[in-house]
Design a protein around this motif. Structure first.
Motif, PDB file in Angstrom:
ATOM      1  N   PRO A   1     -94.346  -7.526 107.846  1.00  0.00           N
ATOM      2  CA  PRO A   1     -95.366  -8.101 106.975  1.00  0.00           C
ATOM      3  C   PRO A   1     -94.936  -9.486 106.510  1.00  0.00           C
ATOM      4  O   PRO A   1     -93.741  -9.761 106.394  1.00  0.00           O
ATOM      5  N   PRO A   2     -95.903 -10.375 106.277  1.00  0.00           N
ATOM      6  CA  PRO A   2     -95.531 -11.701 105.780  1.00  0.00           C
ATOM      7  C   PRO A   2     -94.937 -11.599 104.384  1.00  0.00           C
ATOM      8  O   PRO A   2     -95.193 -10.635 103.655  1.00  0.00           O
ATOM      9  N   ALA A   3     -94.136 -12.590 104.017  1.00  0.00           N
ATOM     10  CA  ALA A   3     -93.489 -12.583 102.707  1.00  0.00           C
ATOM     11  C   ALA A   3     -94.525 -12.644 101.590  1.00  0.00           C
ATOM     12  O   ALA A   3     -94.342 -12.049 100.540  1.00  0.00           O
ATOM     13  N   VAL A   4     -95.595 -13.366 101.804  1.00  0.00           N
ATOM     14  CA  VAL A   4     -96.698 -13.431 100.844  1.00  0.00           C
ATOM     15  C   VAL A   4     -97.991 -13.327 101.634  1.00  0.00           C
ATOM     16  O   VAL A   4     -97.999 -13.488 102.846  1.00  0.00           O
ATOM     17  N   ALA A   5     -99.067 -13.079 100.933  1.00  0.00           N
ATOM     18  CA  ALA A   5    -100.344 -12.860 101.603  1.00  0.00           C
ATOM     19  C   ALA A   5    -100.782 -14.069 102.418  1.00  0.00           C
ATOM     20  O   ALA A   5    -101.441 -13.922 103.425  1.00  0.00           O
ATOM     21  N   GLU A   6    -100.418 -15.244 101.995  1.00  0.00           N
ATOM     22  CA  GLU A   6    -100.840 -16.444 102.708  1.00  0.00           C
ATOM     23  C   GLU A   6     -99.902 -17.587 102.348  1.00  0.00           C
ATOM     24  O   GLU A   6     -99.017 -17.451 101.532  1.00  0.00           O
ATOM     25  N   ASP A   7    -100.125 -18.684 102.976  1.00  0.00           N
ATOM     26  CA  ASP A   7     -99.341 -19.892 102.759  1.00  0.00           C
ATOM     27  C   ASP A   7    -100.335 -20.921 102.249  1.00  0.00           C
ATOM     28  O   ASP A   7    -101.061 -21.521 103.031  1.00  0.00           O
ATOM     29  N   ILE A   8    -100.438 -21.098 100.944  1.00  0.00           N
ATOM     30  CA  ILE A   8    -101.505 -21.935 100.394  1.00  0.00           C
ATOM     31  C   ILE A   8    -101.251 -23.425 100.632  1.00  0.00           C
ATOM     32  O   ILE A   8    -100.135 -23.849 100.859  1.00  0.00           O
ATOM     33  N   THR A   9    -102.327 -24.166 100.541  1.00  0.00           N
ATOM     34  CA  THR A   9    -102.243 -25.622 100.667  1.00  0.00           C
ATOM     35  C   THR A   9    -102.154 -26.241  99.276  1.00  0.00           C
ATOM     36  O   THR A   9    -102.444 -25.589  98.263  1.00  0.00           O
ATOM     37  N   LEU A  10    -101.801 -27.495  99.253  1.00  0.00           N
ATOM     38  CA  LEU A  10    -101.747 -28.226  97.991  1.00  0.00           C
ATOM     39  C   LEU A  10    -103.114 -28.242  97.332  1.00  0.00           C
ATOM     40  O   LEU A  10    -103.246 -28.016  96.127  1.00  0.00           O
ATOM     41  N   GLY A  11    -104.158 -28.488  98.116  1.00  0.00           N
ATOM     42  CA  GLY A  11    -105.517 -28.530  97.570  1.00  0.00           C
ATOM     43  C   GLY A  11    -105.921 -27.223  96.921  1.00  0.00           C
ATOM     44  O   GLY A  11    -106.566 -27.217  95.865  1.00  0.00           O
ATOM     45  N   ALA A  12    -105.552 -26.099  97.516  1.00  0.00           N
ATOM     46  CA  ALA A  12    -105.899 -24.785  96.953  1.00  0.00           C
ATOM     47  C   ALA A  12    -105.185 -24.567  95.617  1.00  0.00           C
ATOM     48  O   ALA A  12    -105.776 -24.040  94.668  1.00  0.00           O
ATOM     49  N   LEU A  13    -103.929 -24.991  95.524  1.00  0.00           N
ATOM     50  CA  LEU A  13    -103.201 -24.839  94.266  1.00  0.00           C
ATOM     51  C   LEU A  13    -103.807 -25.735  93.183  1.00  0.00           C
ATOM     52  O   LEU A  13    -104.016 -25.293  92.046  1.00  0.00           O
ATOM     53  N   LEU A  14    -104.132 -26.969  93.532  1.00  0.00           N
ATOM     54  CA  LEU A  14    -104.732 -27.869  92.546  1.00  0.00           C
ATOM     55  C   LEU A  14    -106.098 -27.366  92.090  1.00  0.00           C
ATOM     56  O   LEU A  14    -106.437 -27.467  90.904  1.00  0.00           O
ATOM     57  N   ALA A  15    -106.888 -26.805  93.003  1.00  0.00           N
ATOM     58  CA  ALA A  15    -108.196 -26.264  92.638  1.00  0.00           C
ATOM     59  C   ALA A  15    -108.046 -25.138  91.612  1.00  0.00           C
ATOM     60  O   ALA A  15    -108.807 -25.068  90.640  1.00  0.00           O
ATOM     61  N   ALA A  16    -107.067 -24.270  91.804  1.00  0.00           N
ATOM     62  CA  ALA A  16    -106.825 -23.180  90.848  1.00  0.00           C
ATOM     63  C   ALA A  16    -106.379 -23.739  89.500  1.00  0.00           C
ATOM     64  O   ALA A  16    -106.815 -23.258  88.450  1.00  0.00           O
ATOM     65  N   CYS A  17    -105.524 -24.754  89.531  1.00  0.00           N
ATOM     66  CA  CYS A  17    -105.081 -25.383  88.280  1.00  0.00           C
ATOM     67  C   CYS A  17    -106.262 -26.028  87.552  1.00  0.00           C
ATOM     68  O   CYS A  17    -106.349 -25.963  86.327  1.00  0.00           O
ATOM     69  N   ASP A  18    -107.180 -26.636  88.318  1.00  0.00           N
ATOM     70  CA  ASP A  18    -108.357 -27.273  87.714  1.00  0.00           C
ATOM     71  C   ASP A  18    -109.286 -26.240  87.066  1.00  0.00           C
ATOM     72  O   ASP A  18    -109.938 -26.541  86.067  1.00  0.00           O
ATOM     73  N   LEU A  19    -109.339 -25.042  87.619  1.00  0.00           N
ATOM     74  CA  LEU A  19    -110.172 -23.983  87.049  1.00  0.00           C
ATOM     75  C   LEU A  19    -109.582 -23.400  85.768  1.00  0.00           C
ATOM     76  O   LEU A  19    -110.302 -22.854  84.942  1.00  0.00           O
ATOM     77  N   HIS A  20    -108.244 -23.495  85.627  1.00  0.00           N
ATOM     78  CA  HIS A  20    -107.545 -22.868  84.494  1.00  0.00           C
ATOM     79  C   HIS A  20    -106.536 -23.834  83.876  1.00  0.00           C
ATOM     80  O   HIS A  20    -105.356 -23.510  83.744  1.00  0.00           O
ATOM     81  N   PRO A  21    -106.959 -25.037  83.468  1.00  0.00           N
ATOM     82  CA  PRO A  21    -106.004 -26.065  83.034  1.00  0.00           C
ATOM     83  C   PRO A  21    -105.212 -25.712  81.772  1.00  0.00           C
ATOM     84  O   PRO A  21    -104.120 -26.236  81.575  1.00  0.00           O
ATOM     85  N   LYS A  22    -105.738 -24.843  80.941  1.00  0.00           N
ATOM     86  CA  LYS A  22    -105.063 -24.529  79.680  1.00  0.00           C
ATOM     87  C   LYS A  22    -104.158 -23.300  79.763  1.00  0.00           C
ATOM     88  O   LYS A  22    -103.505 -22.944  78.802  1.00  0.00           O
ATOM     89  N   LEU A  23    -104.112 -22.671  80.947  1.00  0.00           N
ATOM     90  CA  LEU A  23    -103.225 -21.518  81.121  1.00  0.00           C
ATOM     91  C   LEU A  23    -101.835 -21.986  81.523  1.00  0.00           C
ATOM     92  O   LEU A  23    -101.694 -22.930  82.305  1.00  0.00           O
ATOM     93  N   PRO A  24    -100.792 -21.319  81.019  1.00  0.00           N
ATOM     94  CA  PRO A  24     -99.445 -21.627  81.506  1.00  0.00           C
ATOM     95  C   PRO A  24     -99.354 -21.305  82.999  1.00  0.00           C
ATOM     96  O   PRO A  24     -99.836 -20.261  83.438  1.00  0.00           O
ATOM     97  N   LEU A  25     -98.776 -22.229  83.768  1.00  0.00           N
ATOM     98  CA  LEU A  25     -98.569 -22.016  85.197  1.00  0.00           C
ATOM     99  C   LEU A  25     -97.177 -21.423  85.363  1.00  0.00           C
ATOM    100  O   LEU A  25     -96.174 -22.080  85.056  1.00  0.00           O
ATOM    101  N   ILE A  26     -97.143 -20.183  85.824  1.00  0.00           N
ATOM    102  CA  ILE A  26     -95.874 -19.472  85.928  1.00  0.00           C
ATOM    103  C   ILE A  26     -95.631 -19.091  87.377  1.00  0.00           C
ATOM    104  O   ILE A  26     -96.410 -18.346  87.975  1.00  0.00           O
TER     105      ILE A  26
END
Length: 171
Positions: A7-32
């Motif tokens: 099995p892969p180590a994680v479900a997928e290998d995300i792109t920079l754009g995908a990570l930034l999009a998630a951060c833009d949706l939740h800017p006030k949440l701590p990124l852990i």
């Protein structure tokens, strides 16, 4: 004989754009970020962001080329700091992009160290938002044989095509 596929180590290998999009949706949440079964410490720093364009030959003699972004995380305690907010992380990456020109579709690799242990390379899963955090699971980036990986993917697709439960046309 059936070939076992780890099995892969994680479900997928995300792109920079995908990570930034998630951060833009939740800017006030701590990124852990989590790795080795634990979260990064609240004082973690983004110490470096690097963009690379790679060209190589794989072990089968096939040419390969890809862009890759490296984000270096220094996993330390830093006084009474809390985890970085997703919006701040996105702002850091965008500032780098203004100067370096980061490809949003690039493969994303995290270099993680606590300043004592050697840096380790990690790939990232898609961020998971919760009420109190935006969590990104990191897993060690394993070596692979690209010709073997392509062959295994072809076998998987061929099997799915002929699987009677598949909604795809039969072979």
């Amino acid at each position: 004989m059936e070939v076992a596929v780890p099995p892969p180590a994680v479900a997928e290998d995300i792109t920079l754009g995908a990570l930034l999009a998630a951060c833009d949706l939740h800017p006030k949440l701590p990124l852990i970020f989590t790795y080795e079964g634990r979260p990064v410490r609240p004082g973690y720093h983004v110490t470096e962001v690097k963009a690379g364009q790679f060209a190589a030959l794989d072990c089968g003699g096939n040419p390969e080329a890809w862009p890759e972004i490296f984000v270096q995380l220094w996993d330390v305690d830093d006084g009474d700091r809390t985890h970085m907010l997703a919006g701040k992380f996105a702002a850091i990456i965008r500032k780098v992009s203004e100067h370096v020109g980061l490809d949003q579709s690039a493969k994303l690799t995290f270099e993680v160290s606590d300043g004592v242990m050697p840096m380790q390379l990690h790939c990232a899963a898609s961020p998971i938002p919760a009420t109190d955090r935006l969590e990104v699971a990191l897993a060690p980036r394993a070596a692979s044989c690209k010709p073997r990986d392509r062959w295994l993917e072809e076998q998987k697709q061929a099997a799915a095509c002929c699987d009677p439960r598949s909604d795809k046309p039969r072979c």
